[in-house]
Design a protein around this motif. Structure first.
Motif, PDB file in Angstrom:
ATOM      1  N   TYR B  89     -19.125  52.442  -8.339  1.00 46.42           N
ATOM      2  CA  TYR B  89     -19.166  53.590  -9.240  1.00 46.42           C
ATOM      3  C   TYR B  89     -18.983  53.123 -10.673  1.00 46.42           C
ATOM      4  O   TYR B  89     -18.031  52.406 -10.995  1.00 46.42           O
ATOM      5  N   LEU B  90     -19.893  53.544 -11.503  1.00 47.99           N
ATOM      6  CA  LEU B  90     -19.893  53.114 -12.896  1.00 47.99           C
ATOM      7  C   LEU B  90     -19.793  54.305 -13.825  1.00 47.99           C
ATOM      8  O   LEU B  90     -20.483  55.307 -13.644  1.00 47.99           O
ATOM      9  N   CYS B  91     -18.940  54.185 -14.813  1.00 51.12           N
ATOM     10  CA  CYS B  91     -18.809  55.179 -15.875  1.00 51.12           C
ATOM     11  C   CYS B  91     -19.480  54.611 -17.122  1.00 51.12           C
ATOM     12  O   CYS B  91     -19.471  53.391 -17.347  1.00 51.12           O
ATOM     13  N   ALA B  92     -20.058  55.478 -17.918  1.00 51.21           N
ATOM     14  CA  ALA B  92     -20.713  55.041 -19.146  1.00 51.21           C
ATOM     15  C   ALA B  92     -20.517  56.097 -20.235  1.00 51.21           C
ATOM     16  O   ALA B  92     -20.271  57.265 -19.944  1.00 51.21           O
ATOM     17  N   TRP B  93     -20.629  55.660 -21.486  1.00 51.95           N
ATOM     18  CA  TRP B  93     -20.571  56.586 -22.605  1.00 51.95           C
ATOM     19  C   TRP B  93     -21.715  56.309 -23.567  1.00 51.95           C
ATOM     20  O   TRP B  93     -22.271  55.213 -23.596  1.00 51.95           O
ATOM     21  N   ARG B  94     -22.024  57.352 -24.350  1.00 49.91           N
ATOM     22  CA  ARG B  94     -23.036  57.221 -25.385  1.00 49.91           C
ATOM     23  C   ARG B  94     -22.604  58.058 -26.575  1.00 49.91           C
ATOM     24  O   ARG B  94     -21.934  59.071 -26.413  1.00 49.91           O
ATOM     25  N   SER B  95     -22.994  57.665 -27.764  1.00 50.90           N
ATOM     26  CA  SER B  95     -22.628  58.420 -28.958  1.00 50.90           C
ATOM     27  C   SER B  95     -23.188  59.826 -28.904  1.00 50.90           C
ATOM     28  O   SER B  95     -24.310  60.041 -28.429  1.00 50.90           O
ATOM     29  N   GLU B  96     -22.409  60.764 -29.413  1.00 50.43           N
ATOM     30  CA  GLU B  96     -22.853  62.153 -29.502  1.00 50.43           C
ATOM     31  C   GLU B  96     -24.121  62.247 -30.337  1.00 50.43           C
ATOM     32  O   GLU B  96     -24.226  61.662 -31.406  1.00 50.43           O
ATOM     33  N   GLY B  97     -25.115  62.969 -29.842  1.00 46.27           N
ATOM     34  CA  GLY B  97     -26.318  63.212 -30.626  1.00 46.27           C
ATOM     35  C   GLY B  97     -27.270  62.040 -30.709  1.00 46.27           C
ATOM     36  O   GLY B  97     -28.325  62.123 -31.321  1.00 46.27           O
ATOM     37  N   GLY B  98     -26.917  60.917 -30.097  1.00 49.66           N
ATOM     38  CA  GLY B  98     -27.766  59.734 -30.215  1.00 49.66           C
ATOM     39  C   GLY B  98     -28.719  59.595 -29.058  1.00 49.66           C
ATOM     40  O   GLY B  98     -28.582  58.697 -28.241  1.00 49.66           O
ATOM     41  N   ALA B  99     -29.706  60.491 -28.975  1.00 46.24           N
ATOM     42  CA  ALA B  99     -30.580  60.503 -27.806  1.00 46.24           C
ATOM     43  C   ALA B  99     -31.293  59.176 -27.585  1.00 46.24           C
ATOM     44  O   ALA B  99     -31.581  58.802 -26.464  1.00 46.24           O
ATOM     45  N   GLY B 100     -31.567  58.454 -28.665  1.00 48.29           N
ATOM     46  CA  GLY B 100     -32.252  57.178 -28.517  1.00 48.29           C
ATOM     47  C   GLY B 100     -31.310  55.993 -28.483  1.00 48.29           C
ATOM     48  O   GLY B 100     -31.756  54.849 -28.520  1.00 48.29           O
ATOM     49  N   GLN B 101     -30.016  56.247 -28.381  1.00 48.43           N
ATOM     50  CA  GLN B 101     -29.025  55.182 -28.376  1.00 48.43           C
ATOM     51  C   GLN B 101     -28.709  54.738 -26.955  1.00 48.43           C
ATOM     52  O   GLN B 101     -28.895  55.491 -26.001  1.00 48.43           O
ATOM     53  N   PRO B 102     -28.219  53.511 -26.797  1.00 49.26           N
ATOM     54  CA  PRO B 102     -27.915  53.016 -25.453  1.00 49.26           C
ATOM     55  C   PRO B 102     -26.637  53.626 -24.901  1.00 49.26           C
ATOM     56  O   PRO B 102     -25.807  54.136 -25.642  1.00 49.26           O
ATOM     57  N   GLN B 103     -26.489  53.553 -23.597  1.00 50.73           N
ATOM     58  CA  GLN B 103     -25.232  53.851 -22.945  1.00 50.73           C
ATOM     59  C   GLN B 103     -24.462  52.544 -22.775  1.00 50.73           C
ATOM     60  O   GLN B 103     -25.053  51.469 -22.650  1.00 50.73           O
ATOM     61  N   HIS B 104     -23.132  52.674 -22.757  1.00 48.73           N
ATOM     62  CA  HIS B 104     -22.263  51.514 -22.617  1.00 48.73           C
ATOM     63  C   HIS B 104     -21.410  51.711 -21.374  1.00 48.73           C
ATOM     64  O   HIS B 104     -20.780  52.767 -21.216  1.00 48.73           O
ATOM     65  N   PHE B 105     -21.376  50.706 -20.531  1.00 49.64           N
ATOM     66  CA  PHE B 105     -20.804  50.837 -19.197  1.00 49.64           C
ATOM     67  C   PHE B 105     -19.426  50.206 -19.072  1.00 49.64           C
ATOM     68  O   PHE B 105     -19.125  49.195 -19.722  1.00 49.64           O
ATOM     69  N   GLY B 106     -18.625  50.805 -18.187  1.00 50.56           N
ATOM     70  CA  GLY B 106     -17.377  50.202 -17.775  1.00 50.56           C
ATOM     71  C   GLY B 106     -17.611  49.125 -16.726  1.00 50.56           C
ATOM     72  O   GLY B 106     -18.756  48.851 -16.349  1.00 50.56           O
ATOM     73  N   ASP B 107     -16.500  48.529 -16.259  1.00 45.37           N
ATOM     74  CA  ASP B 107     -16.589  47.431 -15.306  1.00 45.37           C
ATOM     75  C   ASP B 107     -16.793  47.895 -13.868  1.00 45.37           C
ATOM     76  O   ASP B 107     -17.026  47.065 -12.985  1.00 45.37           O
ATOM     77  N   GLY B 108     -16.682  49.195 -13.627  1.00 44.84           N
ATOM     78  CA  GLY B 108     -16.986  49.734 -12.311  1.00 44.84           C
ATOM     79  C   GLY B 108     -15.803  49.754 -11.360  1.00 44.84           C
ATOM     80  O   GLY B 108     -14.811  49.040 -11.533  1.00 44.84           O
ATOM     81  N   THR B 109     -15.932  50.619 -10.347  1.00 47.67           N
ATOM     82  CA  THR B 109     -14.970  50.690  -9.245  1.00 47.67           C
ATOM     83  C   THR B 109     -15.736  50.503  -7.954  1.00 47.67           C
ATOM     84  O   THR B 109     -16.686  51.233  -7.673  1.00 47.67           O
ATOM     85  N   ARG B 110     -15.298  49.525  -7.154  1.00 45.42           N
ATOM     86  CA  ARG B 110     -15.933  49.314  -5.861  1.00 45.42           C
ATOM     87  C   ARG B 110     -15.163  50.095  -4.815  1.00 45.42           C
ATOM     88  O   ARG B 110     -13.995  49.812  -4.582  1.00 45.42           O
TER      89      ARG B 110
END
Lengths: 112, 114
Positions: B89-110
């Motif tokens: 399971y991976l969580c990610a975030w992206r800047s508000e309003g930045g539709a063309g911006q990348p998402q940034h991921f956490g290290d995950g939970t197995r």
């Protein structure tokens, strides 16, 4: 709708070989394009990005050029290392969506 | 700089037990937040995303739910786990309003379900 197609893996190469991983997309408007890398047991890391046609993203020796005429964003590296062994994901974003569209991923295995 | 934290890193749970995975982001305000699942050797499946506190969009009907009680906190839950809930399971975030911006991921939970 928007979609991303990546070449099937695994891609198996010897160290110092040239790498190409193909990615093509279907999208309306002008999407941004990304390559992510996932090392074993880890999350995804952004490798490079391009936000408009003819942009070239580059990082750690990897490059990809946003080709609108061929709707492609192929990942290349001139000389791969064993440490490049990972799964690579192509992704598309932008427009009026808050989501990224990911390809299915391509596993790269580099042997000494 | 912005950072994202997920915990726990690994979790082994029996079938039928509850689940709570937590994700927090630091160094940004009002981010978009995302939960993905990755089955072994497979691609990413978007489960939920949120554009603000209390706003949750569900992508796939299933045994899971998500909540966003605070601006930079995103929680994935289940009342009763199924064997098919196993995965990364991976969580990610992206800047508000930045539709063309990348998402940034956490290290995950197995997550392994027994």
């Amino acid at each position: 709708g928007n979609s991303v197609t990546q070449m099937e893996g695994p891609v198996t190469l010897s160290e110092e070989a040239f790498l190409t991983i193909n990615c093509t997309y279907t999208a309306t408007g002008y999407p941004s394009l990304f390559w992510y890398v996932q090392y074993p047991g880890e999350g995804l890391q952004l490798l490079l990005k391009a936000t408009k046609a003819d942009d070239k993203g580059s990082n750690k020796g990897f490059e990809a050029t946003y080709r609108k005429e061929t709707t492609s964003f192929h990942l290349e590296k001139g000389s791969v290392q064993v440490s490049d062994s990972a799964v690579y994901f192509c992704a598309l974003g932008g427009g009026n969506t808050d989501k990224l569209i990911f390809g299915t991923g391509t596993r790269l295995q580099v042997f000494p | 700089s912005q950072t994202i934290h997920q915990w726990p890193a690994t979790l082994v749970q029996p079938v039928g037990s509850p689940l709570s995975l937590e994700c927090t982001v630091e160094g940004t305000s009002n981010p978009n937040l995302y939960w993905y699942r990755q089955a072994a050797g497979r691609g990413l499946q978007l489960l939920f995303y949120s554009v603000g506190i209390g706003q949750i969009s569900s992508e796939v009907p299933q045994n899971l739910s998500a909540s966003r009680p605070q601006d930079r906190q995103f929680i994935l839950s289940s009342k009763k786990l199924l064997l098919s809930d196993s995965g990364f399971y991976l969580c990610a975030w992206r800047s508000e309003g930045g539709a063309g911006q990348p998402q940034h991921f956490g290290d995950g939970t197995r997550l392994s379900i027994l």
